[in-house]
Design a protein around this motif. Structure first.
Motif, PDB file in Angstrom:
ATOM      1  N   ILE A  30      -7.357  25.311  -0.321  1.00 59.51           N
ATOM      2  CA  ILE A  30      -8.319  24.374   0.264  1.00 59.51           C
ATOM      3  C   ILE A  30      -9.578  25.103   0.727  1.00 59.51           C
ATOM      4  CG2 ILE A  30      -8.701  22.816   2.237  1.00 59.51           C
ATOM      5  CD1 ILE A  30      -7.043  21.795  -0.279  1.00 59.51           C
ATOM      6  N   GLN A  31      -9.411  26.283   1.308  1.00 54.85           N
ATOM      7  CA  GLN A  31     -10.580  27.047   1.746  1.00 54.85           C
ATOM      8  C   GLN A  31     -11.462  27.410   0.552  1.00 54.85           C
ATOM      9  OE1 GLN A  31      -8.362  30.035   3.922  1.00 54.85           O
ATOM     10  NE2 GLN A  31      -8.863  29.083   5.903  1.00 54.85           N
ATOM     11  N   SER A  32     -10.863  27.828  -0.549  1.00 62.04           N
ATOM     12  CA  SER A  32     -11.639  28.134  -1.762  1.00 62.04           C
ATOM     13  C   SER A  32     -12.297  26.884  -2.308  1.00 62.04           C
ATOM     14  CB  SER A  32     -10.732  28.745  -2.833  1.00 62.04           C
ATOM     15  OG  SER A  32     -10.250  29.992  -2.431  1.00 62.04           O
ATOM     16  N   TYR A  33     -11.575  25.782  -2.302  1.00 63.40           N
ATOM     17  CA  TYR A  33     -12.127  24.509  -2.775  1.00 63.40           C
ATOM     18  C   TYR A  33     -13.334  24.103  -1.930  1.00 63.40           C
ATOM     19  CZ  TYR A  33     -12.459  19.509  -3.742  1.00 63.40           C
ATOM     20  OH  TYR A  33     -12.917  18.258  -4.056  1.00 63.40           O
ATOM     21  N   LEU A  34     -13.237  24.264  -0.620  1.00 65.80           N
ATOM     22  CA  LEU A  34     -14.344  23.881   0.263  1.00 65.80           C
ATOM     23  C   LEU A  34     -15.549  24.814   0.119  1.00 65.80           C
ATOM     24  CD1 LEU A  34     -12.444  22.609   3.409  1.00 65.80           C
ATOM     25  CD2 LEU A  34     -13.912  21.276   1.871  1.00 65.80           C
ATOM     26  N   VAL A  35     -15.314  26.082  -0.183  1.00 64.82           N
ATOM     27  CA  VAL A  35     -16.439  26.994  -0.458  1.00 64.82           C
ATOM     28  C   VAL A  35     -17.210  26.463  -1.666  1.00 64.82           C
ATOM     29  CG1 VAL A  35     -17.038  29.304  -1.304  1.00 64.82           C
ATOM     30  CG2 VAL A  35     -15.454  29.052   0.618  1.00 64.82           C
ATOM     31  N   GLN A  37     -17.294  23.334  -2.701  1.00 65.66           N
ATOM     32  CA  GLN A  37     -17.952  22.081  -2.307  1.00 65.66           C
ATOM     33  C   GLN A  37     -19.195  22.351  -1.453  1.00 65.66           C
ATOM     34  OE1 GLN A  37     -17.249  19.101  -3.629  1.00 65.66           O
ATOM     35  NE2 GLN A  37     -15.792  20.296  -4.823  1.00 65.66           N
ATOM     36  N   LYS A  38     -19.153  23.423  -0.698  1.00 63.72           N
ATOM     37  CA  LYS A  38     -20.311  23.787   0.126  1.00 63.72           C
ATOM     38  C   LYS A  38     -21.515  24.105  -0.769  1.00 63.72           C
ATOM     39  CE  LYS A  38     -22.113  24.842   4.151  1.00 63.72           C
ATOM     40  NZ  LYS A  38     -22.755  23.799   4.895  1.00 63.72           N
ATOM     41  N   PHE A  39     -21.280  24.704  -1.931  1.00 61.94           N
ATOM     42  CA  PHE A  39     -22.376  24.931  -2.879  1.00 61.94           C
ATOM     43  C   PHE A  39     -22.947  23.605  -3.349  1.00 61.94           C
ATOM     44  CE2 PHE A  39     -20.535  29.148  -3.246  1.00 61.94           C
ATOM     45  CZ  PHE A  39     -21.680  29.932  -3.285  1.00 61.94           C
ATOM     46  N   ASP A  43     -26.312  21.911   3.051  1.00 59.57           N
ATOM     47  CA  ASP A  43     -26.355  21.585   4.482  1.00 59.57           C
ATOM     48  C   ASP A  43     -25.773  20.218   4.814  1.00 59.57           C
ATOM     49  OD1 ASP A  43     -27.526  24.000   4.989  1.00 59.57           O
ATOM     50  OD2 ASP A  43     -29.577  23.226   4.993  1.00 59.57           O
ATOM     51  N   ARG A  44     -25.451  19.434   3.806  1.00 59.86           N
ATOM     52  CA  ARG A  44     -24.895  18.101   4.046  1.00 59.86           C
ATOM     53  C   ARG A  44     -23.421  18.166   4.423  1.00 59.86           C
ATOM     54  NH1 ARG A  44     -24.645  14.341   0.197  1.00 59.86           N
ATOM     55  NH2 ARG A  44     -24.743  12.769   1.827  1.00 59.86           N
ATOM     56  N   LEU A  45     -22.794  19.332   4.282  1.00 59.96           N
ATOM     57  CA  LEU A  45     -21.365  19.470   4.594  1.00 59.96           C
ATOM     58  C   LEU A  45     -21.137  20.626   5.549  1.00 59.96           C
ATOM     59  CD1 LEU A  45     -18.312  18.926   4.152  1.00 59.96           C
ATOM     60  CD2 LEU A  45     -18.444  20.467   2.170  1.00 59.96           C
ATOM     61  N   THR A  46     -20.458  20.327   6.638  1.00 57.14           N
ATOM     62  CA  THR A  46     -19.898  21.372   7.490  1.00 57.14           C
ATOM     63  C   THR A  46     -18.404  21.082   7.584  1.00 57.14           C
ATOM     64  OG1 THR A  46     -20.351  20.107   9.504  1.00 57.14           O
ATOM     65  CG2 THR A  46     -21.994  21.746   8.854  1.00 57.14           C
ATOM     66  N   GLY A  84     -22.130  15.183   6.652  1.00 57.68           N
ATOM     67  CA  GLY A  84     -21.321  15.161   7.869  1.00 57.68           C
ATOM     68  C   GLY A  84     -20.324  16.298   7.921  1.00 57.68           C
ATOM     69  N   ARG A  85     -19.383  16.143   8.829  1.00 58.81           N
ATOM     70  CA  ARG A  85     -18.379  17.169   9.116  1.00 58.81           C
ATOM     71  C   ARG A  85     -17.020  16.730   8.588  1.00 58.81           C
ATOM     72  NH1 ARG A  85     -17.471  21.438  11.982  1.00 58.81           N
ATOM     73  NH2 ARG A  85     -19.511  21.467  12.966  1.00 58.81           N
ATOM     74  N   LEU A  86     -16.280  17.723   8.087  1.00 59.90           N
ATOM     75  CA  LEU A  86     -14.906  17.546   7.668  1.00 59.90           C
ATOM     76  C   LEU A  86     -14.069  18.503   8.503  1.00 59.90           C
ATOM     77  CD1 LEU A  86     -13.029  16.288   5.410  1.00 59.90           C
ATOM     78  CD2 LEU A  86     -13.400  18.427   4.197  1.00 59.90           C
ATOM     79  N   SER A  87     -13.025  17.996   9.129  1.00 56.32           N
ATOM     80  CA  SER A  87     -12.141  18.829   9.942  1.00 56.32           C
ATOM     81  C   SER A  87     -10.716  18.718   9.427  1.00 56.32           C
ATOM     82  CB  SER A  87     -12.171  18.390  11.407  1.00 56.32           C
ATOM     83  OG  SER A  87     -13.456  18.560  11.953  1.00 56.32           O
ATOM     84  N   ILE A  88     -10.047  19.858   9.329  1.00 55.20           N
ATOM     85  CA  ILE A  88      -8.646  19.887   8.940  1.00 55.20           C
ATOM     86  C   ILE A  88      -7.880  20.453  10.127  1.00 55.20           C
ATOM     87  CG2 ILE A  88      -6.924  20.883   7.387  1.00 55.20           C
ATOM     88  CD1 ILE A  88     -10.392  20.729   6.138  1.00 55.20           C
TER      89      ILE A  88
END
Length: 184
Positions: A30-35, A37-39, A43-46, A84-88
């Motif tokens: 998930i951390q790799s997937y979110l990296v 998605q951050k690309f 700035d639209r995703l934290t 926006g923000r996504l929290s796990i």
């Protein structure tokens, strides 16, 4: 980006015959997937993680988090003009509770309840509703391999959608029974 992509591929291709995976591996995936998605979102995703100290001794069903997170991005973050923000968040008490929280509360909770209606004893196991195929699949897999007391549920809080995944505590691949809570 290439490192995150290779990590995502490597973690998704790891083989074993179990329906379960170490929670640490699922989190790394998930951390790799979110990296990645951050690309895409810039700035639209934290995003942030709130994890227990030790998740290496826990097993969860494979690939249950990525589709939920993808839905959170598609149906939550994408719809917000500024993102926006996504929290796990993961809690372990007498069961494992994983919460995927995204900004945006434009979700039809009644529709989600209807989509998630399923009993493992039903003979019509492959009859999916037209919408929500991914969450139906995850919910049904959890119920089938973990028991009817477990699965997905949705709720909203002030301007946020919460997907709650409830699982039994499982400490080995061959153990199918829920275990005692982790010591705090």
């Amino acid at each position: 980006m290439i490192t995150a992509l290779s990590d995502t591929f490597r973690l998704s291709l790891m083989k074993n015959n179990s329906s379960f995976i170490e929670m640490d591996q699922e989190i790394r995936y998930i951390q790799s997937y979110l990296v990645l998605q951050k690309f895409r979102y810039a700035d639209r995703l934290t995003y942030d993680f709130d994890l227990p100290e030790d998740t290496s001794s826990l097993y969860i069903p494979r690939f249950i988090l990525q589709p939920v997170i993808e839905n959170s991005l598609k149906h939550g973050i994408d719809k917000l003009p500024n993102g926006g923000r996504l929290s796990i968040r993961i809690r372990v008490d007498d069961q494992v509770v994983i919460e995927v929280i995204n900004d945006g509360s434009d979700i039809d909770l009644e529709k989600m309840k209807r989509i998630l209606v399923f009993h493992p004893e039903d003979s019509d196991i492959l009859n999916f509703k037209k919408e929500g195929y991914g969450v139906q699949n995850i919910h049904r897999r959890i119920k089938i391999i973990c028991g009817d007391a477990y699965g997905l549920s949705y709720s909203t809080t002030f301007r946020q959608t919460v997907c709650r995944i409830t699982l039994p505590i499982k400490r080995t691949l061959d153990d199918t029974r829920p275990k005692e809570p982790l010591k705090k």
